[in-house]
Design a protein around this motif. Structure first.
Motif, PDB file in Angstrom:
ATOM      1  N   UNK A   6       8.993  -6.154  -2.328  1.00  0.00           N
ATOM      2  CA  UNK A   6       8.091  -6.946  -1.691  1.00  0.00           C
ATOM      3  C   UNK A   6       7.618  -5.826  -0.285  1.00  0.00           C
ATOM      4  N   UNK A   7       6.195  -5.793  -0.057  1.00  0.00           N
ATOM      5  CA  UNK A   7       5.693  -5.075   1.025  1.00  0.00           C
ATOM      6  C   UNK A   7       4.517  -6.024   1.825  1.00  0.00           C
ATOM      7  N   UNK A   8       4.014  -5.766   3.063  1.00  0.00           N
ATOM      8  CA  UNK A   8       3.342  -6.825   3.679  1.00  0.00           C
ATOM      9  C   UNK A   8       2.053  -6.227   3.990  1.00  0.00           C
ATOM     10  N   UNK A   9       1.612  -5.298   3.317  1.00  0.00           N
ATOM     11  CA  UNK A   9       0.083  -4.694   3.519  1.00  0.00           C
ATOM     12  C   UNK A   9      -0.435  -3.706   2.518  1.00  0.00           C
ATOM     13  N   UNK A  10      -1.727  -3.484   2.230  1.00  0.00           N
ATOM     14  CA  UNK A  10      -1.988  -2.483   0.999  1.00  0.00           C
ATOM     15  C   UNK A  10      -1.626  -1.178   1.502  1.00  0.00           C
ATOM     16  N   UNK A  11      -1.377  -0.701   2.755  1.00  0.00           N
ATOM     17  CA  UNK A  11      -0.908   0.410   2.870  1.00  0.00           C
ATOM     18  C   UNK A  11       0.377   0.573   2.869  1.00  0.00           C
ATOM     19  N   UNK A  12       1.235  -0.275   2.865  1.00  0.00           N
ATOM     20  CA  UNK A  12       2.552  -0.258   2.610  1.00  0.00           C
ATOM     21  C   UNK A  12       2.873  -0.354   1.047  1.00  0.00           C
ATOM     22  N   UNK A  13       2.186  -0.938   0.300  1.00  0.00           N
ATOM     23  CA  UNK A  13       2.160  -1.066  -1.206  1.00  0.00           C
ATOM     24  C   UNK A  13       1.648   0.509  -1.553  1.00  0.00           C
ATOM     25  N   UNK A  14       0.869   1.209  -1.039  1.00  0.00           N
ATOM     26  CA  UNK A  14       0.513   2.560  -1.442  1.00  0.00           C
ATOM     27  C   UNK A  14       1.544   3.328  -1.270  1.00  0.00           C
TER      28      UNK A  14
END
Length: 433
Positions: A49-57
């Motif tokens: 799990x991550x908290x933003x679109x940038x962290x997912x990328x």
């Protein structure tokens, strides 16, 4: 020389084989899902799990760096109720194919690395914007980039803020950017550890330069133009040539603005006032002229009247000969009496042409009344319309009585009879015929 020729032939064969491979994929001979490289048997990213679109990328990009491939942002899906993202995909950098059908002729071409790879990860995004990785396809239909070249992959190149600040400071001190990059490479132990290439540094510096320019002067000027009314003063000389005497920018079209405008113009002309002024149908401008320049003959621009007719009566203008009738009344009447006479006569022809109902003639004709006639109609409209016998014929008679009375008709007839060419009057010419 022979070595160079051999190298060019080798490169040409490589590109030919690669193009043939891509064509086979596009035609379906080779399936885009054929797995040439498998990341592993089980995913190590599932349920992370991550908290933003940038962290997912960044999560998928760091994972891809270990296997020497790049990533791109893929599809998203949004919720119907509020438009927020509920699904996000991150895909392999070789996903899909370039659209070559709509590309025109180019003097150069870039290498196409896309092979239709199906590898991707998919995140589910809940209403609290928490990204949970729920799907991971690990099969690639292409080989991985060699380890010693993976730092050239686009998604793994980034000029960090502290690196950009270091380069900017040394550049301002007079040290060339190329020398700064060379020093940074040596400090980190080579290009693979630097994290970017020279072109990235130059692009980052250019981006910072653009950010530092606030464009305040140009932005204010553009804002002023978009919120202002541009008034251009154009006059005709005795050769009927247009001469521009001045140009003004007004914040609004209120009476106070036009008072300042006309006062400023008269002062700039040394106190000399114009004889005639032609304007558009701006009510504030017309009211100001009566106060500031009461002796000026105020006329309306025929071009603006014609333009407004295209907007307000497009159906009438579509009828045969209507434009000719309209232009005759508009452009070839020198006096109010002539205008009212031709206006009524030509409107009779106009109403016959469009088969206008008798009870609609007054309402349509009143729309075209201008200046004194329009003012008089607005003052007496309610009184006249309450008369039981007031119709189109009475309307024309009332206008003719006011603006083309009997004494004026007799005066015009006398002027016509007294016209002379040489020593002969009109009546003498008629008798001689």
């Amino acid at each position: 020389m022979g070595f160079l020729v051999f190298r060019e032939i080798k490169a040409l064969l490589f590109m030919t084989l690669r193009s043939f491979k891509l064509c086979e994929i596009n035609r379906g001979i080779v399936s885009a899902s054929d797995v040439e490289f498998e990341e592993g048997s089980e995913s190590e990213l599932l349920q992370k799990q991550v908290k933003s679109d940038e962290e997912a990328f960044e999560l998928y990009n760091e994972y891809a760096f270990k296997f020497s491939f790049g990533v791109r942002k893929g599809k998203t899906r949004c919720r119907v109720k509020d438009g927020s993202i509920c699904m996000r995909q991150m895909v392999c950098w070789r996903t899909g194919f370039k659209n070559v059908n709509n590309v025109g002729h180019k003097s150069y071409s870039k290498v196409d690395y896309r092979t239709g790879c199906r590898a991707y990860v998919q995140f589910h995004v809940d209403e609290d914007d928490v990204y949970t990785l729920v799907a991971h396809v690990m099969g690639h239909n292409h080989a991985m980039v060699p380890l010693h070249k993976r730092h050239y992959i686009r998604s793994h190149r980034l000029v960090r803020s502290e690196q950009l600040a270091f380069i900017s400071n040394l550049k301002r001190s007079g040290i060339p950017v190329a020398d700064v990059i060379r020093v940074m490479r040596k400090e980190v132990g080579g290009s693979p550890n630097l994290g970017f290439i020279a072109s990235d540094a130059y692009n980052a510096l250019a981006g910072e330069k653009v950010k530092s320019i606030d464009f305040s002067d140009s932005n204010q000027l553009i804002k002023f133009f978009t919120q202002s009314w541009i008034i251009v003063g154009i006059w005709n000389n005795h050769h009927t040539n247009n001469i521009m005497f001045g140009c003004a920018f007004l914040l609004n079209e209120k009476t106070d603005s036009f008072v300042w405008l006309f006062d400023s113009f008269v002062r700039s002309m040394g106190g000399k006032k114009p004889i005639t002024m032609i304007t558009d149908q701006c009510a504030a401008m017309g009211a100001t002229l009566k106060v500031v320049l009461p002796s000026v003959n105020h006329r309306l621009c025929t071009w603006h009247i014609g333009k407004n007719s295209k907007k307000n009566i497009p159906d009438l203008r579509a009828q045969d000969d209507i434009v000719d009738v309209f232009n005759t009344v508009l452009k070839y009447s020198d006096t109010i009496a002539e205008f009212e006479f031709y206006w009524q006569r030509d409107f009779e022809k106009l109403f016959d042409a469009i088969q206008c109902p008798y009870n609609r003639k007054v309402a349509i004709a009143a729309y075209y009344l201008k200046e004194e006639a329009d003012f008089r109609w607005s003052q007496h409209k309610e009184t006249l319309m309450t008369r039981y016998d007031f119709d189109w014929k009475a309307f024309g008679g009332d206008m003719k009585k006011k603006f083309y009375p009997n004494f004026l008709r007799r005066q015009k007839a006398t002027e016509f009879d007294e016209l002379k060419q040489g020593d002969m009057t009109v009546d003498q010419y008629y008798k001689n015929l």
